[in-house]
Design a protein around this motif. Structure first.
Motif, PDB file in Angstrom:
ATOM      1  N   ALA A  58      -5.478  27.222 -35.928  1.00  0.00           N
ATOM      2  CA  ALA A  58      -6.261  26.071 -36.385  1.00  0.00           C
ATOM      3  C   ALA A  58      -5.575  25.282 -37.484  1.00  0.00           C
ATOM      4  O   ALA A  58      -6.000  24.170 -37.802  1.00  0.00           O
ATOM      5  CB  ALA A  58      -7.631  26.539 -36.847  1.00  0.00           C
ATOM      6  N   SER A  59      -4.492  25.821 -38.058  1.00  0.00           N
ATOM      7  CA  SER A  59      -3.783  25.091 -39.111  1.00  0.00           C
ATOM      8  C   SER A  59      -2.911  23.971 -38.547  1.00  0.00           C
ATOM      9  O   SER A  59      -2.404  23.143 -39.295  1.00  0.00           O
ATOM     10  CB  SER A  59      -2.926  26.055 -39.930  1.00  0.00           C
ATOM     11  N   ILE A  60      -2.742  23.942 -37.241  1.00  0.00           N
ATOM     12  CA  ILE A  60      -1.912  22.923 -36.594  1.00  0.00           C
ATOM     13  C   ILE A  60      -2.807  21.917 -35.890  1.00  0.00           C
ATOM     14  O   ILE A  60      -3.782  22.284 -35.237  1.00  0.00           O
ATOM     15  CB  ILE A  60      -0.947  23.577 -35.573  1.00  0.00           C
ATOM     16  N   TYR A  69      -0.587  24.862 -31.456  1.00  0.00           N
ATOM     17  CA  TYR A  69      -2.020  25.026 -31.701  1.00  0.00           C
ATOM     18  C   TYR A  69      -2.603  26.109 -30.809  1.00  0.00           C
ATOM     19  O   TYR A  69      -3.352  26.964 -31.256  1.00  0.00           O
ATOM     20  CB  TYR A  69      -2.728  23.689 -31.463  1.00  0.00           C
ATOM     21  N   SER A  70      -2.229  26.093 -29.538  1.00  0.00           N
ATOM     22  CA  SER A  70      -2.860  27.004 -28.582  1.00  0.00           C
ATOM     23  C   SER A  70      -2.195  28.375 -28.500  1.00  0.00           C
ATOM     24  O   SER A  70      -2.831  29.323 -28.052  1.00  0.00           O
ATOM     25  CB  SER A  70      -2.905  26.370 -27.194  1.00  0.00           C
ATOM     26  N   CYS A  71      -0.952  28.517 -28.967  1.00  0.00           N
ATOM     27  CA  CYS A  71      -0.235  29.777 -28.733  1.00  0.00           C
ATOM     28  C   CYS A  71       0.317  30.473 -29.975  1.00  0.00           C
ATOM     29  O   CYS A  71       0.678  31.649 -29.887  1.00  0.00           O
ATOM     30  CB  CYS A  71       0.932  29.525 -27.779  1.00  0.00           C
ATOM     31  N   ASN A  72       0.439  29.812 -31.104  1.00  0.00           N
ATOM     32  CA  ASN A  72       1.119  30.415 -32.263  1.00  0.00           C
ATOM     33  C   ASN A  72       0.525  31.748 -32.691  1.00  0.00           C
ATOM     34  O   ASN A  72       1.261  32.691 -32.973  1.00  0.00           O
ATOM     35  CB  ASN A  72       1.138  29.451 -33.448  1.00  0.00           C
ATOM     36  N   GLN A  73      -0.785  31.838 -32.761  1.00  0.00           N
ATOM     37  CA  GLN A  73      -1.396  33.089 -33.203  1.00  0.00           C
ATOM     38  C   GLN A  73      -1.116  34.213 -32.210  1.00  0.00           C
ATOM     39  O   GLN A  73      -0.892  35.350 -32.598  1.00  0.00           O
ATOM     40  CB  GLN A  73      -2.901  32.918 -33.404  1.00  0.00           C
ATOM     41  N   TRP A  74      -1.132  33.914 -30.911  1.00  0.00           N
ATOM     42  CA  TRP A  74      -0.847  34.947 -29.909  1.00  0.00           C
ATOM     43  C   TRP A  74       0.585  35.423 -30.072  1.00  0.00           C
ATOM     44  O   TRP A  74       0.859  36.628 -30.026  1.00  0.00           O
ATOM     45  CB  TRP A  74      -1.059  34.425 -28.492  1.00  0.00           C
ATOM     46  N   ILE A  75       1.507  34.494 -30.278  1.00  0.00           N
ATOM     47  CA  ILE A  75       2.919  34.860 -30.442  1.00  0.00           C
ATOM     48  C   ILE A  75       3.097  35.711 -31.695  1.00  0.00           C
ATOM     49  O   ILE A  75       3.825  36.705 -31.677  1.00  0.00           O
ATOM     50  CB  ILE A  75       3.786  33.590 -30.494  1.00  0.00           C
ATOM     51  N   LYS A  76       2.413  35.343 -32.797  1.00  0.00           N
ATOM     52  CA  LYS A  76       2.519  36.121 -34.041  1.00  0.00           C
ATOM     53  C   LYS A  76       1.922  37.517 -33.874  1.00  0.00           C
ATOM     54  O   LYS A  76       2.465  38.493 -34.389  1.00  0.00           O
ATOM     55  CB  LYS A  76       1.798  35.394 -35.178  1.00  0.00           C
TER      56      LYS A  76
END
Length: 103
Positions: A58-60, A69-76
């Motif tokens: 949500a920070s993007i 926006y849709s994938c960064n958290q999953w990748i992290k």
């Protein structure tokens, strides 16, 4: 040649027809059963929704970088495991299933 001639005849006959064609679109009926239907709230739908929400960063701003926006958290939260060249939801699901079968 016959196909081209047929297409030309069709085009010329359609252009000679000066009638207007109107497409009638029916509005959505707000009083129908589907409009009043509640969203899926069973265990599987809530689990799937929570997994999707965990992937969103949500920070993007999605207008600037939708992939981030849709994938960064999953990748992290899901780094590529040692010995794998790629990693995704299907690989993770396969690994989870193998653990369940082994246990």
């Amino acid at each position: 040649a016959i196909v081209i001639l047929t297409l030309l005849i069709m085009l010329l006959s359609n252009s000679a027809d000066n009638t207007n064609h109107v497409v009638h679109v029916q509005p959505h009926k707000k009083d129908c059963v589907e409009a009043n239907k509640l969203p899926c709230l069973n265990e599987h739908c809530i689990f799937a929704s929570s997994e999707i929400l965990k992937s969103i960063d949500a920070s993007i701003d999605p207008c600037d970088d939708f992939y981030g926006y849709s994938c960064n958290q999953w990748i992290k939260n899901n780094p590529i495991p040692e010995g794998k060249s790629t990693w995704g939801t299907f690989g993770k699901l396969e690994q989870m299933n193998q653990l369940i079968i082994r246990n």
